[in-house]
Scaffold this active site. Structure first.
Site, PDB file in Angstrom:
ATOM      1  N   GLU A  28       0.961  -1.465   0.192  1.00 20.15           N
ATOM      2  CA  GLU A  28      -0.209  -0.031  -0.119  1.00 20.15           C
ATOM      3  C   GLU A  28       0.967   1.303   0.194  1.00 20.15           C
ATOM      4  OE1 GLU A  28      -1.371   2.060   3.266  1.00 20.15           O
ATOM      5  OE2 GLU A  28      -1.189   0.145   4.682  1.00 20.15           O
ATOM      6  N   LYS A 162      -3.290  -1.638  15.892  1.00 24.04           N
ATOM      7  CA  LYS A 162      -2.534  -0.644  16.896  1.00 24.04           C
ATOM      8  C   LYS A 162      -3.486  -0.294  18.089  1.00 24.04           C
ATOM      9  CE  LYS A 162       0.656   2.450  15.017  1.00 24.04           C
ATOM     10  NZ  LYS A 162       0.416   2.233  13.308  1.00 24.04           N
TER      11      LYS A 162
END
Ligand code: PSU
Ligand code: MN
Length: 310
Positions: A28, A162
């Site tokens: 990405e 995260k």
């Protein structure tokens, strides 16, 4: 293999590999443009591509340049993505707009998955997935990465989610959407900087070949959608959750005070955590992406071997 979508510009090396069934790994570009500071972002992007090559696969970094979805970029294009401040963060909803206007866009996990699938790529390496934001049960801020994982046939290798997100709710949504969440070599689902998130991984595998077999079983059965392959950060590079969570909480508090919401929140928090940790989080981020690249190449090699065997 079906022809790639006509709106894509596929680099010759990638297109040749796809035509002959050789392993390709998608990468990405939001992580380059909006996830890490210049010039470490571009340097990391190049090193990640190199690791994928060493692992026997062809890297294909994905972005939109001058309104054209590109599959595979050269050095100068990586540099542009990493340094030009006009590069937009492009998730699924933004793709038609950036294409129609002829602009540059860095693709998120969601839009990279979709473009990879349109090109015929089945394995994609990133750092961290988007998910349900903390407080998402009232703000409804849930990344389109999760929706896309329910729709698009690509295995996404990440270091987990995260803890600036709500990891428990993210795992719940992935279960509802029917997305396999597989952690490699561990019973704990990882939380990016740390090897554990405090949540048990829904599934565990230890070998790349087993991941490839799971991808085949899913898609041969007609179960559409992606797989989350979570690869814990190496022990030597880990930042203990107790240490990083203080900084994450502070960054989230500041974002709230500044009124930052929506698509801007993830890039803001990532940048602020790098500042607050004095670069320590960036070092860990780079290490885990490289670790993911090594695994992603192995999975792509195993998957392409299993496809060729039929
Ligand atoms: N999480 C990270 N690093 C990142 C991102 C997420 O640890 O760079 C990026 C990815 O591109 C991901 C996107 O797809 O942020 C999710 O943004 P949003 O929550 O706005 O969907
Ligand atoms: Mn969002």
């Amino acid at each position: 293999m079906t022809d790639p979508h006509p709106m894509l510009a596929v680099a010759p090396e990638v297109s040749e590999a796809l035509a002959t069934g050789r392993p390709v790994v998608a990468l990405e570009s939001t992580i380059i443009s909006h996830g890490m500071p210049y010039p470490k972002n571009v340097q990391t992007a190049r090193e990640v591509e190199e690791l994928i090559r060493s692992g026997g696969a062809v890297p294909a970094t994905i972005a939109v340049l001058h309104g054209v979805p590109r599959i595979g970029l050269d050095d100068a294009e990586l540099d542009l993505l990493g340094s030009d401040e006009h590069v937009r963060k492009v998730s699924i909803r933004d793709l038609p707009h950036v294409i129609a206007r002829g602009e540059h866009g860095a693709t998120t996990v969601a839009s990279t998955m979709r473009l990879a699938a349109l090109a015929g790529i089945r394995v994609f390496v990133t750092g961290g997935l988007g998910g349900v934001h903390r407080g998402g049960e009232s703000s409804m801020d849930v990344s389109a990465d999760l929706t896309e994982l329910s729709l698009t046939d690509v295995a996404v290798v990440s270091a987990g989610v995260k803890s600036l997100l709500d990891i428990g709710r993210t795992l719940e949504v992935l279960e509802t959407l029917g997305v396999p969440v597989i952690t490699i070599g561990s019973n704990d689902f990882p939380s990016f900087y740390s090897r554990s998130s405090g949540f048990r991984s829904p599934l565990r595998l230890d070998e790349a070949a087993e991941v490839a077999a799971t991808m085949r079983a899913k898609w041969d059965l007609g179960l559409a959608g992606g797989l989350v392959v979570a690869n814990p950060i190496p022990v030597a590079d880990e930042i203990p959750e107790s240490e990083i969570s203080v900084l994450i909480n502070r960054a989230i508090g500041e974002a709230g005070e500044l009124g930052i919401t929506g698509a801007a929140i993830t890039p803001y928090l990532l940048g602020r955590i790098v500042e607050l940790s004095g670069g320590e989080s960036l070092r860990a981020n780079i290490a885990l992406v490289k670790n993911n690249a090594v695994l992603g190449a192995r999975i792509a090699v195993a998957y392409s071997a299993s496809t060729l065997r039929g």
